[in-house]
Design a protein around this motif. Sequence first.
Motif, PDB file in Angstrom:
ATOM      1  N   VAL A  97      -1.525  -8.644 -12.317  1.00 23.59           N
ATOM      2  CA  VAL A  97      -0.731  -8.190 -11.284  1.00 23.59           C
ATOM      3  C   VAL A  97      -1.067  -6.586 -10.847  1.00 23.59           C
ATOM      4  CG1 VAL A  97       1.727  -7.515 -10.525  1.00 23.59           C
ATOM      5  CG2 VAL A  97       1.337  -9.894 -11.610  1.00 23.59           C
ATOM      6  N   SER A  98      -1.313  -5.898 -11.789  1.00 21.20           N
ATOM      7  CA  SER A  98      -1.435  -4.436 -11.513  1.00 21.20           C
ATOM      8  C   SER A  98      -2.744  -4.192 -10.774  1.00 21.20           C
ATOM      9  CB  SER A  98      -1.764  -3.843 -13.024  1.00 21.20           C
ATOM     10  OG  SER A  98      -0.595  -3.664 -13.684  1.00 21.20           O
ATOM     11  N   PHE A  99      -3.670  -5.051 -11.032  1.00 22.90           N
ATOM     12  CA  PHE A  99      -5.120  -4.997 -10.221  1.00 22.90           C
ATOM     13  C   PHE A  99      -4.893  -5.335  -8.779  1.00 22.90           C
ATOM     14  CE2 PHE A  99      -7.250  -4.872 -14.476  1.00 22.90           C
ATOM     15  CZ  PHE A  99      -8.132  -4.029 -14.214  1.00 22.90           C
ATOM     16  N   LEU A 100      -4.024  -6.398  -8.773  1.00 22.10           N
ATOM     17  CA  LEU A 100      -3.891  -7.135  -7.218  1.00 22.10           C
ATOM     18  C   LEU A 100      -3.140  -5.859  -6.627  1.00 22.10           C
ATOM     19  CD1 LEU A 100      -2.815 -10.734  -8.111  1.00 22.10           C
ATOM     20  CD2 LEU A 100      -4.842  -9.818  -6.862  1.00 22.10           C
ATOM     21  N   VAL A 101      -2.031  -5.252  -7.337  1.00 16.71           N
ATOM     22  CA  VAL A 101      -1.341  -4.145  -6.453  1.00 16.71           C
ATOM     23  C   VAL A 101      -2.347  -3.227  -6.022  1.00 16.71           C
ATOM     24  CG1 VAL A 101       0.425  -2.503  -6.619  1.00 16.71           C
ATOM     25  CG2 VAL A 101       0.821  -4.836  -7.626  1.00 16.71           C
ATOM     26  N   CYS A 102      -3.135  -2.786  -6.787  1.00 13.67           N
ATOM     27  CA  CYS A 102      -4.240  -1.726  -6.516  1.00 13.67           C
ATOM     28  C   CYS A 102      -4.912  -1.953  -5.393  1.00 13.67           C
ATOM     29  CB  CYS A 102      -4.852  -1.305  -7.870  1.00 13.67           C
ATOM     30  SG  CYS A 102      -4.189  -0.500  -9.144  1.00 13.67           S
ATOM     31  N   VAL A 103      -5.428  -3.186  -5.350  1.00  7.31           N
ATOM     32  CA  VAL A 103      -6.155  -3.603  -4.225  1.00  7.31           C
ATOM     33  C   VAL A 103      -5.405  -3.710  -3.139  1.00  7.31           C
ATOM     34  CG1 VAL A 103      -7.347  -5.498  -3.130  1.00  7.31           C
ATOM     35  CG2 VAL A 103      -7.701  -5.121  -5.554  1.00  7.31           C
ATOM     36  N   PHE A 104      -4.110  -3.942  -2.844  1.00  6.57           N
ATOM     37  CA  PHE A 104      -3.299  -4.103  -1.902  1.00  6.57           C
ATOM     38  C   PHE A 104      -2.950  -2.862  -1.438  1.00  6.57           C
ATOM     39  CE2 PHE A 104       1.342  -3.484  -0.243  1.00  6.57           C
ATOM     40  CZ  PHE A 104       1.223  -4.439   0.684  1.00  6.57           C
ATOM     41  N   ILE A 105      -2.787  -1.615  -2.318  1.00  5.45           N
ATOM     42  CA  ILE A 105      -2.457  -0.336  -2.117  1.00  5.45           C
ATOM     43  C   ILE A 105      -3.802   0.251  -1.390  1.00  5.45           C
ATOM     44  CG2 ILE A 105      -2.410   1.968  -3.159  1.00  5.45           C
ATOM     45  CD1 ILE A 105      -0.273   0.816  -5.170  1.00  5.45           C
ATOM     46  N   GLY A 106      -4.983  -0.050  -1.896  1.00  7.23           N
ATOM     47  CA  GLY A 106      -6.178   0.286  -1.394  1.00  7.23           C
ATOM     48  C   GLY A 106      -6.366   0.016  -0.030  1.00  7.23           C
ATOM     49  N   VAL A 107      -6.108  -1.261   0.443  1.00  8.89           N
ATOM     50  CA  VAL A 107      -6.107  -1.744   1.672  1.00  8.89           C
ATOM     51  C   VAL A 107      -5.205  -1.332   2.727  1.00  8.89           C
ATOM     52  CG1 VAL A 107      -6.263  -3.846   3.136  1.00  8.89           C
ATOM     53  CG2 VAL A 107      -7.409  -3.746   0.720  1.00  8.89           C
ATOM     54  N   LEU A 108      -3.728  -1.058   2.127  1.00  9.32           N
ATOM     55  CA  LEU A 108      -2.609  -0.895   2.928  1.00  9.32           C
ATOM     56  C   LEU A 108      -2.905   0.511   3.551  1.00  9.32           C
ATOM     57  CD1 LEU A 108       0.061  -1.391   4.093  1.00  9.32           C
ATOM     58  CD2 LEU A 108       0.929  -0.611   2.025  1.00  9.32           C
ATOM     59  N   PHE A 109      -3.299   1.509   2.457  1.00  7.20           N
ATOM     60  CA  PHE A 109      -3.308   3.042   2.690  1.00  7.20           C
ATOM     61  C   PHE A 109      -4.387   3.376   3.189  1.00  7.20           C
ATOM     62  CE2 PHE A 109       0.638   2.493  -0.176  1.00  7.20           C
ATOM     63  CZ  PHE A 109       1.553   3.308   0.709  1.00  7.20           C
ATOM     64  N   GLY A 110      -5.479   2.692   3.132  1.00  6.05           N
ATOM     65  CA  GLY A 110      -6.862   3.098   3.544  1.00  6.05           C
ATOM     66  C   GLY A 110      -7.021   2.532   4.804  1.00  6.05           C
ATOM     67  N   TYR A 111      -6.149   1.694   5.370  1.00  4.35           N
ATOM     68  CA  TYR A 111      -6.384   1.092   6.527  1.00  4.35           C
ATOM     69  C   TYR A 111      -6.404   2.194   7.996  1.00  4.35           C
ATOM     70  CZ  TYR A 111      -5.648  -1.858  10.868  1.00  4.35           C
ATOM     71  OH  TYR A 111      -5.764  -2.610  12.058  1.00  4.35           O
ATOM     72  N   ILE A 112      -5.156   2.911   7.770  1.00  2.00           N
ATOM     73  CA  ILE A 112      -5.301   3.941   8.841  1.00  2.00           C
ATOM     74  C   ILE A 112      -6.080   4.864   8.941  1.00  2.00           C
ATOM     75  CG2 ILE A 112      -3.854   5.822   9.671  1.00  2.00           C
ATOM     76  CD1 ILE A 112      -1.013   4.456   8.839  1.00  2.00           C
ATOM     77  N   PRO A 113      -6.755   5.496   7.829  1.00  2.00           N
ATOM     78  CA  PRO A 113      -8.048   6.325   7.715  1.00  2.00           C
ATOM     79  C   PRO A 113      -9.281   5.620   8.096  1.00  2.00           C
ATOM     80  CG  PRO A 113      -6.581   6.670   5.819  1.00  2.00           C
ATOM     81  CD  PRO A 113      -6.102   5.572   6.389  1.00  2.00           C
ATOM     82  N   ALA A 114      -9.154   4.165   7.658  1.00  2.00           N
ATOM     83  CA  ALA A 114     -10.485   3.539   8.255  1.00  2.00           C
ATOM     84  C   ALA A 114     -10.524   3.279   9.955  1.00  2.00           C
ATOM     85  CB  ALA A 114     -10.372   2.015   7.593  1.00  2.00           C
ATOM     86  N   GLN A 115      -9.331   2.955  10.318  1.00  2.00           N
ATOM     87  CA  GLN A 115      -9.119   2.840  11.970  1.00  2.00           C
ATOM     88  C   GLN A 115      -9.439   4.084  12.695  1.00  2.00           C
ATOM     89  OE1 GLN A 115      -9.653  -0.740  11.761  1.00  2.00           O
ATOM     90  NE2 GLN A 115      -8.526  -0.534  13.602  1.00  2.00           N
TER      91      GLN A 115
END
Length: 406
Positions: free
Chosen positions: A374-392
Motif C-alpha cells: 500500500v505504501s508503494f501504491l500511495v507513493c505512485v499516487f502522490i507522485g502522479v497527483l502532485f506532479g500533474y500540475i508542474p507537468a501540465q
Amino acid sequence: MNILNLFKVSFRAIANNKMRSFLSMLGIIIGVAAVIIMMAIGQGSKESIRAELSTMGTNLLTIRPGADMRGGVRQDPSAMQTLKMADYEAIMAKKKYVTNVSPEVTASGQVVYGNNNTTTTVYGESTEYLDIKLWTVEQGECFTDEDIRKAAKVVVIGKTVVDELFGDGVDPIGKTIRFKNIPMRVVGVLKSKGYNSWGMDQDNVVIAPYTTVMKRIAAQTWFSSINCSAVTEEMSDAAIEELTQILRESHKLKGDVEDDFTIRSQAEMMETLSSTMDTVTLILVVAAAFSLLVAGIGIMNIMLVSVTERTKEIGLRMAVGATGPVISFQFLIESVLISLTGGLLGVIVGWSVSEFVVKGMGMPSIVPMWSVYVSFLVCVFIGVLFGYIPAQKAANMDPIDAIRHE
C-alpha cells in the motif's frame, strides 16, 4: 514517444540536483516510515494481546453478578450477591456444553512467612480452576476435592509469592504462610506465566479452596464470579445460552425480566480488544499519513521550481519535435521516481526501526506485508497527483517564449 529515453532524461535531471531531490524525498521517507512503524506497533500489540488472552483459555466463560437498580441508583456489580452455591450446583448438574466449572471468591491483603511479607490476592477456587485458566503445578500438587469439602487451610502459590517470601534455594512445599492471621500450608507452586500485556504480574497469586476463602477469610456465602470453560471455542455461544437458561431458572427469572448476571466469553473479549486496537492503529496511521500529504506538496513545489529553471530546455525539446504530452510525461516520471525512491527508503527505515529499535525497547511489532504494498501504491499516487500540475505547466508552454526565456 521513446519511454526509455524519457526515463534516462528524468534520471539525469534528478541526479543533477541530488541534494534538492533528496530533500524532496525526505518527507516521503518520514511519512512512509511513520506509517509502517505505526502499523507494526498496532498489529504487534493486537497479536500480543490475543496471544496473552489465549494463554488464559480461548473457551473461557466468566459469569459475574449483574448491576441492579436500588432507589433509582444502579449498584456496582461487584457489590451484588446474586451468585450463590445453588447456582454452582445447578450448573454442575445440568451442563452439557460446559466442561470445567469453578466458583470464585477473592480477598486481597498481605501474606506473611517469618519476617517476610508481600501483598497479593487469594483466589478461592475449585480443583477445575487450573484447567480452566491453563495453569500448571510445577512443584507439589493442587489441593483436592476433599480439601474443598473440609475447607482445608491449604494453598497453591505463584512464583512471585515464592520469591518474595522464601527467596532462592528454599523449597516452599509444606511450609506454613499466614494470610490475615490464618495459617495456610503450601501444597503446590504454579509454573511461571510472567507479566501480561497490561503489566500485571500473573505469578503474584495464591489459590485456595473456595470453601476456605468463603468461610475462613471473606466470611461470605456468595461468589464474586463463576469461571467456566466451553467444550470448544466454537461451542462458546451455545454454552452461554445454556448457562443463561440454567441461571434464569435458578434465580426464578421469568418472561422479560432482566438477567441479574452477565456472561462474557474470552472470544468476545478478544474481538473487543482487537477492534479497539484496530481503531487506535487507524488513528495513528492517519496521523502519520498527513506527513505524506505535506511531502506531496513539497514534491509539487520542487517540480514547479524545476519547470521554471528548465524553461529554455523545454522550449528546445518542443522545437525539435517533442509534443506537450511527451513533456508532461517526462515531468510526471520525475515526480513518480522521486516519490517511489523516497517510498523505498521509507520502507527500509520503517522496517529497520520496527525490527530493531521497537523490539529492543520491548514493544511488540509485526510489519504486515500489505502495508508495504500500500505504501508503494500511495507513493505512485502522490507522485502522479502532485506532479500533474508542474507537468501540465511544462506541457502548455509556448516553445518560442520558452526558448527566449532567460
